[in-house]
Design a protein around this motif. Structure first.
Motif, mmCIF file in Angstrom:
data_model
loop_
_atom_site.group_PDB
_atom_site.id
_atom_site.type_symbol
_atom_site.label_atom_id
_atom_site.label_comp_id
_atom_site.label_asym_id
_atom_site.label_seq_id
_atom_site.Cartn_x
_atom_site.Cartn_y
_atom_site.Cartn_z
ATOM 1 N N MET A 480 5.146 -1.746 0.127
ATOM 2 C CA MET A 480 4.404 -2.816 -0.543
ATOM 3 C C MET A 480 3.613 -2.191 -1.683
ATOM 4 S SD MET A 480 5.134 -5.447 1.245
ATOM 5 C CE MET A 480 3.918 -6.699 0.947
ATOM 6 N N SER A 481 3.599 -2.870 -2.829
ATOM 7 C CA SER A 481 2.751 -2.354 -3.910
ATOM 8 C C SER A 481 1.898 -3.490 -4.430
ATOM 9 C CB SER A 481 3.622 -1.791 -5.026
ATOM 10 O OG SER A 481 4.235 -2.836 -5.714
ATOM 11 N N LYS A 482 0.669 -3.151 -4.881
ATOM 12 C CA LYS A 482 -0.238 -4.198 -5.372
ATOM 13 C C LYS A 482 -0.319 -4.129 -6.874
ATOM 14 C CE LYS A 482 -3.137 -5.307 -1.490
ATOM 15 N NZ LYS A 482 -4.511 -5.584 -1.067
ATOM 16 N N SER A 483 -0.518 -5.293 -7.488
ATOM 17 C CA SER A 483 -0.654 -5.308 -8.946
ATOM 18 C C SER A 483 -2.051 -4.816 -9.304
ATOM 19 C CB SER A 483 -0.415 -6.731 -9.455
ATOM 20 O OG SER A 483 -1.450 -7.547 -8.983
ATOM 21 N N PRO A 484 -2.281 -4.438 -10.572
ATOM 22 C CA PRO A 484 -3.571 -3.848 -10.955
ATOM 23 C C PRO A 484 -4.766 -4.759 -10.641
ATOM 24 C CG PRO A 484 -1.966 -3.508 -12.694
ATOM 25 C CD PRO A 484 -1.311 -4.373 -11.674
ATOM 26 N N ASN A 485 -4.583 -6.098 -10.712
ATOM 27 C CA ASN A 485 -5.774 -6.945 -10.462
ATOM 28 C C ASN A 485 -5.962 -7.256 -8.989
ATOM 29 O OD1 ASN A 485 -3.801 -8.733 -9.896
ATOM 30 N ND2 ASN A 485 -4.274 -10.172 -11.550
#
Length: 488
Positions: A480-485
């Motif tokens: 899983m990866s999160k976006s910058p915001n």
């Protein structure tokens, strides 16, 4: 016979590819001492990939006599090893459509040469001399001069294995190697009392000029060997007899050349090398002319004929049949033949020949397929595959800012003149030149500065090698990866 010489250095293998596309046979030169090198293998692989028939010459024979002082049996095993290594490579990369490509001295597809001294021979050269003396047919004599055939002058008998007698020697050593060794040694030691009677028996003395007989040492040896075994005769005989004519070669090369269906009229005309068929021509290289900024489009006519003033369709490497992209229709201003450094203007050139065209350089970047103006359904020829890619990149800029237009124009010309070099502008505004290696780049930049920019000085950055990453496989678990915001 049209001969095209291409450089052997690994950095210039693009030149080799361009030459291979427009030829049908190759003369492979291998050093008799060093043997088959890596680059020999690369070039052979390229040639056999383009379905080109090779013949071999074992070069630098003079080193065996003058430097290494090899005895005949050592020399024979050295040559045998070199030829076997070359044959292994040919068998590895050979194409079924071409039959047996291996080379054999007793079939005269191998010659032995000393390029520096300008002499060479095939076994048929010696077989002709001895056939008359022994009263044997030439074909029989050739077979005896290679392989395990031994002759004993005492009993005057041939055997297939060495007997215990001291006078029994291998055919090649006794009839080819020893006589050459004797002539070379006598000439190097200035022993003219023995040398000249020997040359008279060989029928060479009468061909020497009065000045030649005055020479001493090495010059004498060179002149004698060139007169006795001229390289031009041996190599040309091998090329003419054992390399295929365009009519024969195109029957099996059409599959690797033509992109379209192999039963349409264009493929059929190429297969039959038909001068009356539709025009098909491949331009493999742009050659700069003496007149600055202009180029000859140099290539080979595969079918039909190309004439001065004829209208042609120019299909570039990015052309897709049925679309207008990378497609031009133009008239040929002049057709010329390249004869060494000179160009001879001719009316028209039929298929099977190479030709240079004037007036198409505005429309061809590096390579193109040409066909008649009305042949809208013709497919282009396949693009050439290079064995190296341009990875060494440098940034260039002019020393004097006012020379920038010259640099831009020079880079355009440079990218045309070399089949491999790439010129581009980065987002940073730098002008990047990419080549196959340092030597290739050095030559390209020298051409750029001296020929294409009229001597204007340029600054060259340190070479940059670009790193490229790729995805090689899927991960074994979900990540899983999160976006910058942090919201998605």
């Amino acid at each position: 016979v049209i001969l095209i010489d291409s450089p052997g250095h690994v950095d210039f293998s693009s030149e080799v590819t361009a030459a291979l596309r427009i030829t049908d046979g190759a003369l492979v030169v291998v050093d008799c001492v060093e043997g088959v090198c890596v680059q020999t293998e690369t070039v052979l692989r390229q040639a056999l990939g383009e379905r080109i028939r090779p013949v071999l010459t074992v070069n630098k024979m003079d080193r065996c006599f003058l430097e290494l002082m090899l005895d005949p049996e050592e020399a024979y095993t050295t040559y045998l090893r070199v030829i076997e290594n070359a044959n292994v490579l040919m068998a590895t990369y050979q194409d079924e459509a071409m039959g047996d490509l291996q080379v054999y001295p007793d079939k005269c597809t191998v010659s032995f040469s000393a390029g520096l001294h300008g002499w060479a021979f095939t076994l048929s050269t010696f077989a002709k001399m001895y056939a008359a003396k022994f009263g044997v047919a030439e074909e029989k004599m050739i077979k005896k001069l290679w392989g395990d055939n031994f002759f004993d002058p005492a009993t005057k008998k041939w055997t297939t294995s060495a007997t215990d007698s001291a006078t029994c020697k291998r055919g090649f050593n006794q009839f080819c190697y020893e006589p050459i060794k004797q002539v070379i040694n006598l000439a190097m030691n200035d022993n003219k009392e023995k040398l000249f009677p020997m040359l008279e028996k060989l029928g060479v003395l009468s061909k020497l000029k009065a000045d030649d007989k005055e020479l001493m040492g090495k010059p004498l040896m060179k002149r004698v060997m060139q007169t006795w075994l001229p390289a031009s005769v041996a190599l040309l005989e091998m090329i003419v007899y054992y390399l295929p004519s365009p009519a024969k070669a195109q029957t099996y090369r059409v599959d690797t050349l033509y992109e379209g269906p192999l039963d349409d009229p264009y493929a059929t005309a190429v297969r039959n090398c038909d001068p009356e068929g539709p025009l098909m021509m491949y331009v493999s290289k742009m050659i700069p002319t003496a007149d600055s900024g202009r180029f000859f489009a140099f290539g080979r006519v595969f079918s039909g004929k190309i004439a001065t003033g004829s209208k042609v369709r120019i299909m570039g490497p990015n052309y897709v049949p049925g679309e207008k992209k990378d497609l031009f229709t133009k008239a040929v201003q002049r057709t010329v033949l390249c004869m060494g450094r000179k160009q001879e203007a001719v009316e028209d050139v039929p298929c099977g020949n190479t030709v240079a065209l004037v007036g198409l350089d505005q429309f061809i970047a590096k390579t193109a397929t040409l066909t008649g103006a009305d042949n809208a359904d013709a497919h282009p020829m396949k693009a050439m595959k290079f064995s190296v890619s341009p990875v060494v990149r440098v940034a260039v800029e002019p020393k004097v800012a006012s020379d920038l237009p010259k640099l831009v124009e020079g880079l355009k010309r440079l990218s045309r003149s070399d089949p491999m070099v790439q010129c581009q502008i980065e987002e940073t505004g730098e002008h990047i030149v990419a080549g196959a290696g340092e030597l290739h780049l050095e030559i390209c930049l020298k051409d750029l500065q001296d020929d294409f920019m009229g001597g204007a000085e340029i600054k060259v950055s340190e070479p940059v090698v670009s790193f490229r990453e790729t995805v090689s496989g899927t991960s074994d678990h979900v990540v899983m990866s999160k976006s910058p915001n942090k919201h998605n």
